[in-house]
Enzyme design. Structure first.
Site, PDB file in Angstrom:
ATOM      1  N   GLU B  51      10.163   2.328   4.412  1.00 14.02           N
ATOM      2  CA  GLU B  51       9.167   2.751   5.186  1.00 14.02           C
ATOM      3  C   GLU B  51       9.227   3.795   5.971  1.00 14.02           C
ATOM      4  OE1 GLU B  51       9.802  -0.620   4.857  1.00 14.02           O
ATOM      5  OE2 GLU B  51       8.111  -1.792   4.291  1.00 14.02           O
ATOM      6  N   LYS B 163      -5.075  -9.084   7.528  1.00 13.66           N
ATOM      7  CA  LYS B 163      -5.352  -9.063   6.054  1.00 13.66           C
ATOM      8  C   LYS B 163      -6.760  -9.658   5.499  1.00 13.66           C
ATOM      9  CE  LYS B 163      -3.099 -11.037   1.960  1.00 13.66           C
ATOM     10  NZ  LYS B 163      -2.253 -11.970   1.314  1.00 13.66           N
TER      11      LYS B 163
END
Lengths: 158, 555
Positions: B51, B163
């Protein structure tokens, strides 16, 4: 020259806003002497009063850096002469049969409130300018202060 | 129309004309990646190996294109891996939007699996950040994030999205057009008058460019002003190429590894005009000794930069391009031929030179690369000696040509940065100049180069040591080379091949031109392992505590 500045910060009342402001102070190495945060009459906003120690250059830097925060709407460097400046103090002092009268006497001189009296302690409250609270505290020193609580400085332009 | 949170994210990216994002999937961003799957015809997703490099790639993309870079990571470690990349962008004022997933709303605050308070963590390294707790606020939050990243002094913004928000549905109203950018502060006529007074009085003006010239697109105005004022120009590391370095007016960098010419000009100037720069400690060196004998005019969009590191005399607050345009109307055309003559003489007497006992020097390699690419390549770098050499010995002609981590000094930035730059500018030649130390930080991104056939040249100046730190040990720690002799057993060529990248080696001087030619002819990624002596130093150098006006020329 080092002195104290009072910064009034009007900020959107978003989660974490106090953390954003206090975090900025610590990472830029500005000293917070006291901080008071309250919701304004409009619940969308908070007003935060910060007493900063430093010189003129620091005060200007603090002002500009805080102003850059997205949640901050307005920053005002309050001029102490044109403001009423207040703090609130709670003080618990050691009480004995011998000193009780003295304690009340000092409280009366300052028009302080007596909130509680037990055989061994007395809790007093006083609202006033920071210097007044300083001398009030000092006068109780010889009798044995058990605990002192003070709010930070609040200031309002006249 | 009714869309899921993930679809809203896609639509908001498209609204902002985003066509490329960098990222890495994970549990909390499953819904977002499911939407990316369906939007793959409109949004290209580049998957890095780590990342951190996704953030650097988004940053490199932004630096090369001027657009806002976008990266995506999952919650917890995915998000924390972005932090170095976000901080890198923050220190260099690069527009970026980082989107992170988080655990479901009802799991927040419970130390859930892969949960981390990423808004808390990134507060000090973002312009602003958000956590979205209501899907109805998702679209406007993302729009705000892009607006904040681009307006005023640019910078990174993080949007953390639990989420369940990415799965929930709500009504989405597309923007018909992007809102007009906020009007920027413009200095008063009195401020211009004070600046003009100093400029008219000056006989030996010094023009200095910073990254603000690049981000505001003010290179042409700056060049015109240099002509009109008949002034020499120095550029910070962040603004290499903001002033065409082929110009005789160009003096090189100013600062810790600046040129002797720039240092002498600073010593003798009678006015310092700084455009879009923040007087970093790497430029002022000893700030107490900086600017004591000349007035300073500072142009900057961020008022907090005035008097932060150095006290200035005139503050022109606003966009560099707008302010320079106004200055060009006000400033009379003058002639400072005596002053310019001094500058030309210094340039003649103090060229940048690099000595080696024998063999290949980075100077030769970079100068040959410069010739072979006609000074038009985009050069990205890691951090260390090679970074300074790249800045010193390549000739940057245009802004956005030199991409480097200036403020944070992030080793491991360059390869990700190069990936972003190459995707932003597919027609350009992109070379990442690296050291062997920095290379090892994120070398797994070679696999990203080969996977997407990104034709970046990874040029490693391999001196087997951590050169910049070693140079300091040489100067200030009596040659106690603590942990800087890396002595790695890495076989660079085999490593590159293992990642699917071709490799070439420069061992001798005679190899330089043929190897560079070969690398430039390959239509795909290539690594060059360039072996150099470990005792080549970066010079000039201003020792710690000394004035920037007094660099040393040898060690």
């Amino acid at each position: 020259m080092e002195k104290e500045y009072i910064l009034s910060v009007l900020a959107h009342n978003n989660a974490g806003v106090l953390q954003r402001i206090s975090g900025l102070f610590s990472r830029r190495c500005y000293n917070i002497k006291s901080i008071v945060a309250t919701q304004t009459a409009d619940p969308e906003y908070s007003e935060i009063h910060i007493v900063v120690q430093g010189d003129d250059r620091i005060a200007r830097q603090v002002n500009k850096q805080v102003s850059k925060l997205v949640d901050v709407e307005e920053v005002t460097l309050l001029q102490q002469e044109s403001c009423v400046v207040r703090e609130h103090l709670l003080l618990k002092v050691n009480r004995t049969l011998g000193n009780s009268e003295k304690l009340v006497e000092i409280a009366n001189v300052f028009h302080a409130g007596i909130l509680s009296v037990t055989p061994t302690s007395m809790v007093l409250e006083l609202t006033g300018a920071p210097a007044e609270l300083d001398s009030f505290t000092e006068l109780f020193q010889p009798y044995g202060i058990l605990k002192v609580l003070r709010t930070g400085t609040m200031a309002m332009e006249k | 129309m009714i869309l899921t949170g993930s679809e809203i994210i896609m639509e908001c990216l498209l609204e902002q004309k985003v066509d490329t994002v960098f990222g890495y999937p994970g549990g909390a961003v499953l819904n977002i990646y499911d939407a990316l799957y369906r939007y793959s015809g409109k949004i290209r997703h580049i998957e890095t190996s780590h990342e951190q490099s996704a953030a650097h790639a988004a940053d490199g993309y932004a630096r090369a294109s001027g657009k806002t870079g976008v990266c995506i990571a999952t919650s917890g470690p995915g998000a924390t891996n972005l932090v170095t990349g976000i901080a890198t962008a923050y220190m260099d004022s690069i527009p970026m939007v980082a989107i992170t997933g988080n655990v479901n709303l009802n799991l927040l605050g419970l130390d859930s699996f892969q949960e981390v308070d990423i808004t808390g963590i990134t507060m000090p390294v973002t312009k602003h950040n958000f956590i979205v707790k209501d899907v109805r606020q998702l679209a406007d939050t993302l729009r705000k994030a892009f607006q904040i990243a681009q307006e005023g002094r640019k910078g990174p913004v993080l949007v953390d999205i639990p989420k369940d928000i990415t799965a929930q549905k709500c009504e989405f109203t597309p923007l018909t057009e992007l809102p007009a950018p906020k009007e920027l502060h413009f200095p008063s006529e009195q401020s211009f008058a004070r600046a003009l007074e100093l400029i008219e009085k000056s006989e030996r003006p010094f023009l200095y460019t910073g990254g603000g010239v690049v981000s505001s697109g003010a290179a042409n105005q700056l060049c015109a002003l240099a002509e009109k004022m008949d002034a020499p120009v120095a550029s910070s590391l962040m603004s290499q190429g903001a002033f065409d370095q082929r110009s005789p007016r160009y003096m090189g960098m100013l600062g810790m590894h600046g040129t002797k010419t720039a240092a002498l000009a600073l010593k003798h100037c009678d006015l310092f005009l700084a455009v879009g720069t923040r007087f970093s400690d790497r430029v002022t060196c000893n700030a107490d000794l900086f600017g004591t004998h000349f007035p300073i005019i500072q142009i900057d969009i961020d008022p907090a930069e005035f008097d932060k590191n150095v006290s200035v005399d005139v503050r022109l607050r606003g966009d560099a391009k707008q302010i320079l345009t106004r200055l060009l109307e006000l400033v009379p055309k003058v002639n400072h031929s005596d002053w310019m003559h001094d500058v030309y003489a210094w340039k003649e007497n103090y060229p940048l030179v690099q000595r080696a006992r024998a063999g290949v020097t980075p100077q030769q390699v970079l100068e040959e690369l410069d010739k072979l690419t006609d000074s038009t390549a985009i050069i990205t770098t890691e951090v260390g000696q090679h970074q300074m050499w790249a800045a010193q010995f390549y000739t940057f002609r245009t802004p956005r040509q030199f991409i480097t981590s200036g403020g944070l000094g992030t080793m491991g930035f360059g390869l990700g940065g190069a990936i972003g730059a190459q995707l932003a500018c597919p027609q350009r030649r992109v070379v990442n100049v690296a050291g062997d130390g920095s290379f090892h930080m994120n070398c797994a991104e070679l696999s990203t180069l080969s996977k997407y056939n990104i034709p970046v040249i990874e040029l490693i100046f391999n001196n087997t040591v951590l050169g910049m730190v070693r140079q300091w040990q040489k100067l200030f720690y009596e040659n106690r080379f603590s942990q800087t002799d890396l002595e790695k057993k890495t076989n660079y060529e085999m490593l590159a091949n293992a990642f699917g990248v071709q490799a070439l080696t420069i061992r001798e001087q005679e190899d330089i031109v043929p190897v560079l030619r070969k690398a430039l002819s390959i239509e795909g990624p290539v690594l060059i392992n360039c072996l150099i002596d470990k005792d080549i130093n970066v010079l000039p150098m201003v020792p710690a505590g000394a004035s920037v006006e007094d660099p040393i020329l040898s060690i």
